[in-house]
Design an enzyme around this catalytic site. Structure first.
Site, short mmCIF file in Angstrom:
data_model
loop_
_atom_site.label_atom_id
_atom_site.label_comp_id
_atom_site.label_asym_id
_atom_site.label_seq_id
_atom_site.Cartn_x
_atom_site.Cartn_y
_atom_site.Cartn_z
N ASP A 24 1.40 -6.33 9.85
CA ASP A 24 2.43 -6.15 10.88
C ASP A 24 2.05 -6.80 12.20
OD1 ASP A 24 4.10 -4.82 9.17
OD2 ASP A 24 3.56 -2.81 9.86
N SER B 85 0.82 -1.20 0.00
CA SER B 85 0.00 0.00 0.00
C SER B 85 0.86 1.26 0.00
CB SER B 85 -0.92 0.01 1.22
OG SER B 85 -0.16 0.11 2.41
N ARG C 38 9.27 -12.68 6.16
CA ARG C 38 8.73 -12.80 7.51
C ARG C 38 7.84 -14.03 7.66
NH1 ARG C 38 6.33 -7.34 9.47
NH2 ARG C 38 8.52 -6.70 9.46
#
Length: 432
Positions: A294, A146, A325
């Site tokens: 996140d 984004s 991640r």
């Protein structure tokens, strides 16, 4: 540097003054720099990411190195593109030069920007020659980040004719786009979104961006600690009505035995969130985190510790974070006997099965601040764990380790032998 971590001798109890929002701080810096209204009283996050962005904005050098700050790379690419007569080589560390930026560069080129790849096509480093750009109508694929959209939106009031941005599809992290638009409107820009179409009128900013909230992303690790400890934790600076998408943390953790009581003025210190243990625990957690990626590390580790099977969807963007991640979370969870399965590139699932741990966990952080903070609370269940390269938290939350000690945790040099940790070792040299 590495730390071994010991849990509090009693239930964690602390009033934590959370850092200011990194996301809001970064947007305020760009908006104020574009407007020329950089106020002296602006209070922003003190983390590496924000520091590197601020340094890049004011730099007069022809080379700007933003190290590992992904937000700075995207925001500065757009910012430098509309600085007439400015020539900049924008680069970063090795990992940054592996993170894609083609959709943003393609969009800026379509507006007339002069940007050249200096290495592999589609990736930094970039050579940027600033100029006055035309606006118009633009279609962008922002499925990877984004921040491509936010970077374009913030410069849009300075494009001739403004900008109408059409999103090629639904994007993850849309709340971050809405945060950008809200901060732009507060600064005087005319900007509106109608699902996948965003219109920004030419006209610049008329008011400096000032009001930065406490960071809800940072709060997620304290929700994790509350969920696994049933302690007494108050998070200063958090308010119920936040423009940060990660404020959804309170609702998510309501399903993981944590309730939140918002106080508009806690003991005269301003707004705060008081976390309370709850008996309510979902038998299985299924979430779409595409808008809040996140939060994934904290939620995954929390569920593993309290024994809630989970399926976390919408995680495509985790592959291009400070590390891969998605793979990192799965690998480090396996050190706890938790075998989480990666489903395609978009989901992480754990059925609840465990196997015995074969060694005291030593968690790698992969240069990723969120990995360090998410795995630190494991010490409540497994005293003496090691977190490697603890300095990575400086990227977003430099005070994290200090705050952890305020809550009763003990941090010991990582080279301390495990056997000596419990011989009244909490006051030994090297303990914090």
């Amino acid at each position: 540097m590495d730390y071994r971590i010991l849990p509090p001798e009693e239930l964690p109890e602390a009033e934590i003054k959370l850092p200011l929002s990194k996301s809001m701080s970064n947007r305020a810096l760009v908006i104020n720099a574009l407007s020329g209204l950089m106020p002296e009283n602006l209070k922003i996050a003190g983390c590496d990411d924000t520091r590197l962005l601020a340094k890049g904005i004011v730099s007069g050098s022809d080379e700007v190195d933003i190290d590992g700050a992904g937000t700075a790379m995207r925001f500065l690419t757009a910012y430098f593109s509309i600085q007439p007569h400015r020539k900049v080589r924008l680069t970063g560390n090795e990992r940054m030069c592996q993170r894609p930026i083609r959709p943003l560069v393609d969009a800026l080129r379509a507006l007339g920007a002069d940007i050249t790849y200096l290495g592999e096509e589609g990736f930094p480093p970039l050579a940027i020659k600033g100029a006055s750009l035309e606006g118009g109508r633009l279609v962008i694929d922002a499925s990877m980040s984004s921040q491509y959209v936010s970077a374009l939106l913030m410069i849009a009031p300075y494009l001739r004719g403004g900008l109408t941005l059409e999103l090629a599809s639904e994007i993850g992290s849309m709340p971050y786009v809405d945060m950008t638009l809200e901060m732009m409107r507060r600064a005087g820009a005319a900007a509106e979104r109608d699902r996948l179409s965003i219109e920004v009128k030419e006209g610049g900013y008329t008011t400096p961006a000032l009001d930065i909230e406490a960071d809800w992303s940072a709060a997620s690790y304290w929700y994790e600690i509350e969920a696994v400890s049933s302690g007494f934790i108050t998070l200063l600076g958090l308010c119920r009505d936040s423009c940060q998408g990660d404020a959804v943390t309170a609702e998510i953790y309501r399903q993981i035995s944590v309730t939140t009581e918002f106080n508009p003025d806690y003991n005269g210190q301003g707004p705060a969130a008081e976390l309370c243990a709850s008996p309510d625990l979902s038998p299985r957690l299924v979430l779409d985190l595409s808008s809040y990626p996140d939060l994934t590390p904290a939620i995954a580790v929390t569920c593993a510790l309290v024994g809630i099977p989970f399926r976390l969807n919408g995680l495509e963007s985790l592959r291009i974070k400070e590390c891969d991640r998605l793979a990192a979370i799965a690998k480090e969870l396996s050190k706890l006997g938790v075998e989480a399965e990666i489903i395609g590139d978009h989901a992480l699932e754990w059925t609840g099965d465990r196997r015995p741990m074969t060694a005291l966990p030593e968690f790698d952080t992969y240069g990723d601040h969120r990995m360090a903070m998410a795995f630190a609370p494991v010490a409540i269940y497994v005293p003496g764990i090691k977190i490697r390269n603890v300095e990575v938290v400086n990227k977003s939350y430099p005070e994290f380790w200090e705050h952890l000690t305020e809550a009763g945790f003990t941090l010991v040099d990582g080279d301390t032998p495990y056997e000596s940790l419990f011989n009244d070792g909490r006051q030994e040299d090297g303990a914090r």
